[in-house]
Design a protein around this motif. Structure first.
Motif, short mmCIF file in Angstrom:
data_model
loop_
_atom_site.label_atom_id
_atom_site.label_comp_id
_atom_site.label_asym_id
_atom_site.label_seq_id
_atom_site.Cartn_x
_atom_site.Cartn_y
_atom_site.Cartn_z
N TYR A 94 0.84 -1.19 0.00
CA TYR A 94 0.00 0.00 0.00
C TYR A 94 0.88 1.25 0.00
O TYR A 94 1.80 1.36 0.81
CB TYR A 94 -0.93 0.00 1.21
N TYR A 95 0.56 2.16 -0.91
CA TYR A 95 1.32 3.39 -1.08
C TYR A 95 0.42 4.60 -0.82
O TYR A 95 -0.74 4.62 -1.25
CB TYR A 95 1.84 3.51 -2.50
N CYS A 96 0.97 5.61 -0.17
CA CYS A 96 0.26 6.87 -0.12
C CYS A 96 0.90 7.82 -1.13
O CYS A 96 2.07 7.67 -1.50
CB CYS A 96 0.22 7.48 1.27
N ALA A 97 0.10 8.78 -1.57
CA ALA A 97 0.53 9.71 -2.60
C ALA A 97 -0.05 11.08 -2.33
O ALA A 97 -1.16 11.20 -1.79
CB ALA A 97 0.09 9.21 -3.98
N ALA A 98 0.69 12.10 -2.74
CA ALA A 98 0.26 13.49 -2.59
C ALA A 98 0.22 14.14 -3.96
O ALA A 98 1.13 13.94 -4.77
CB ALA A 98 1.22 14.25 -1.68
N GLY A 99 -0.83 14.90 -4.20
CA GLY A 99 -0.96 15.49 -5.53
C GLY A 99 -1.59 16.86 -5.54
O GLY A 99 -2.37 17.21 -4.65
N VAL A 100 -1.25 17.61 -6.57
CA VAL A 100 -1.86 18.92 -6.81
C VAL A 100 -2.50 18.96 -8.19
O VAL A 100 -3.04 19.99 -8.59
CB VAL A 100 -0.84 20.06 -6.69
N GLY A 101 -2.44 17.84 -8.89
CA GLY A 101 -2.96 17.82 -10.25
C GLY A 101 -4.44 17.54 -10.33
O GLY A 101 -5.10 17.32 -9.32
N ILE A 102 -4.91 17.49 -11.53
CA ILE A 102 -6.31 17.19 -11.77
C ILE A 102 -6.47 15.67 -11.81
O ILE A 102 -5.68 14.97 -12.40
CB ILE A 102 -6.75 17.80 -13.11
N GLY A 103 -7.51 15.20 -11.19
CA GLY A 103 -7.75 13.78 -11.23
C GLY A 103 -7.73 13.17 -9.85
O GLY A 103 -7.20 13.76 -8.89
N VAL A 104 -8.29 11.97 -9.77
CA VAL A 104 -8.40 11.30 -8.47
C VAL A 104 -7.82 9.90 -8.54
O VAL A 104 -7.04 9.52 -7.67
CB VAL A 104 -9.87 11.24 -8.04
N VAL A 105 -8.19 9.11 -9.56
CA VAL A 105 -7.83 7.70 -9.57
C VAL A 105 -6.57 7.39 -10.36
O VAL A 105 -6.00 6.30 -10.21
CB VAL A 105 -9.00 6.86 -10.11
N ALA A 106 -6.11 8.30 -11.17
CA ALA A 106 -4.93 8.03 -11.99
C ALA A 106 -3.65 8.28 -11.20
O ALA A 106 -3.54 9.27 -10.47
CB ALA A 106 -4.95 8.90 -13.24
N THR A 107 -2.66 7.42 -11.39
CA THR A 107 -1.38 7.62 -10.70
C THR A 107 -0.73 8.93 -11.15
O THR A 107 0.01 9.55 -10.39
CB THR A 107 -0.44 6.45 -10.97
N THR A 108 -1.02 9.34 -12.36
CA THR A 108 -0.42 10.58 -12.90
C THR A 108 -0.94 11.84 -12.22
O THR A 108 -0.38 12.91 -12.41
CB THR A 108 -0.66 10.67 -14.40
N ALA A 109 -1.98 11.72 -11.42
CA ALA A 109 -2.52 12.89 -10.70
C ALA A 109 -1.70 13.22 -9.47
O ALA A 109 -1.93 14.25 -8.83
CB ALA A 109 -3.96 12.63 -10.30
N TYR A 110 -0.73 12.38 -9.14
CA TYR A 110 0.01 12.53 -7.89
C TYR A 110 1.49 12.76 -8.15
O TYR A 110 2.10 12.14 -9.01
CB TYR A 110 -0.22 11.31 -7.00
N ASN A 111 2.04 13.68 -7.38
CA ASN A 111 3.40 14.12 -7.59
C ASN A 111 4.41 13.42 -6.69
O ASN A 111 5.59 13.33 -7.04
CB ASN A 111 3.50 15.63 -7.35
N TYR A 112 3.97 12.99 -5.53
CA TYR A 112 4.88 12.41 -4.56
C TYR A 112 4.32 11.08 -4.04
O TYR A 112 3.11 10.94 -3.84
CB TYR A 112 5.09 13.36 -3.38
N TRP A 113 5.23 10.15 -3.81
CA TRP A 113 4.85 8.80 -3.38
C TRP A 113 5.72 8.36 -2.21
O TRP A 113 6.90 8.71 -2.13
CB TRP A 113 5.04 7.81 -4.53
N GLY A 114 5.12 7.56 -1.33
CA GLY A 114 5.89 6.92 -0.29
C GLY A 114 6.51 5.64 -0.79
O GLY A 114 6.33 5.25 -1.94
N GLN A 115 7.22 4.95 0.11
CA GLN A 115 7.93 3.72 -0.27
C GLN A 115 7.06 2.48 -0.16
O GLN A 115 7.42 1.42 -0.64
CB GLN A 115 9.18 3.55 0.59
N GLY A 116 5.90 2.62 0.48
CA GLY A 116 4.96 1.51 0.58
C GLY A 116 5.08 0.74 1.87
O GLY A 116 6.13 0.72 2.52
N THR A 117 3.97 0.10 2.25
CA THR A 117 3.94 -0.77 3.42
C THR A 117 3.16 -2.02 3.05
O THR A 117 2.11 -1.94 2.40
CB THR A 117 3.32 -0.05 4.64
N GLN A 118 3.68 -3.18 3.45
CA GLN A 118 3.10 -4.46 3.04
C GLN A 118 1.93 -4.84 3.93
O GLN A 118 2.05 -4.87 5.16
CB GLN A 118 4.16 -5.56 3.09
N VAL A 119 0.83 -5.16 3.31
CA VAL A 119 -0.33 -5.72 4.01
C VAL A 119 -0.57 -7.12 3.46
O VAL A 119 -0.71 -7.29 2.24
CB VAL A 119 -1.58 -4.85 3.79
N THR A 120 -0.60 -8.09 4.35
CA THR A 120 -0.85 -9.47 3.95
C THR A 120 -2.03 -10.00 4.74
O THR A 120 -2.03 -9.94 5.97
CB THR A 120 0.38 -10.36 4.19
#
Length: 123
Positions: A94-120
């Motif tokens: 699971y990754y969190c992301a921060a964005g200022v762009g247009i859009g909600v569901v597309a990865t391209t709407a987000y400018n910054y990403w975390g490294q992720g955390t594993q959920v099993t």
């Protein structure tokens, strides 16, 4: 520039709950819309949930609707993902992301990403 650090992922049994956290650096957290995505092995990264800059508006994917809730605390520079009634198919990084762009569901709407955390989720 925003740095994001996720935490809270772990192994949990089906039907269980987890709360993921994403801590952001910097003083501009409240100027970013935030989102959670996930990526299972061999699959593309998929949208999970989005929250507006103020926290007043949220949107979640149909696959998690009624089970997952996104929230944020701008005073703590943190966004959360409460996950209930977990299923094995929720297993992913699971990754969190921060964005200022247009859009909600597309990865391209987000400018910054975390490294992720594993959920099993075990069955």
């Amino acid at each position: 520039q925003v740095q994001l650090v996720e935490s809270g992922g772990k192994l949990v049994q089906a039907g269980g709950s987890l709360r993921l956290s994403c801590a952001a650096s910097g003083r501009t957290f409240s100027t970013y819309a935030m989102a959670w995505f996930r990526q299972a092995p061999g699959k593309e990264r998929e949208f999970v949930a989005h929250i507006s800059k103020s926290g007043g508006s949220t949107y979640v994917a149909d696959s998690v609707k009624g089970r997952f809730t996104i929230s944020r605390d701008n005073a703590k520079n943190t966004v959360y993902l409460q996950m209930n009634s977990l299923k094995p198919e929720d297993t992913a990084v699971y990754y969190c992301a921060a964005g200022v762009g247009i859009g909600v569901v597309a990865t391209t709407a987000y400018n910054y990403w975390g490294q992720g955390t594993q959920v099993t989720v075990s069955s």
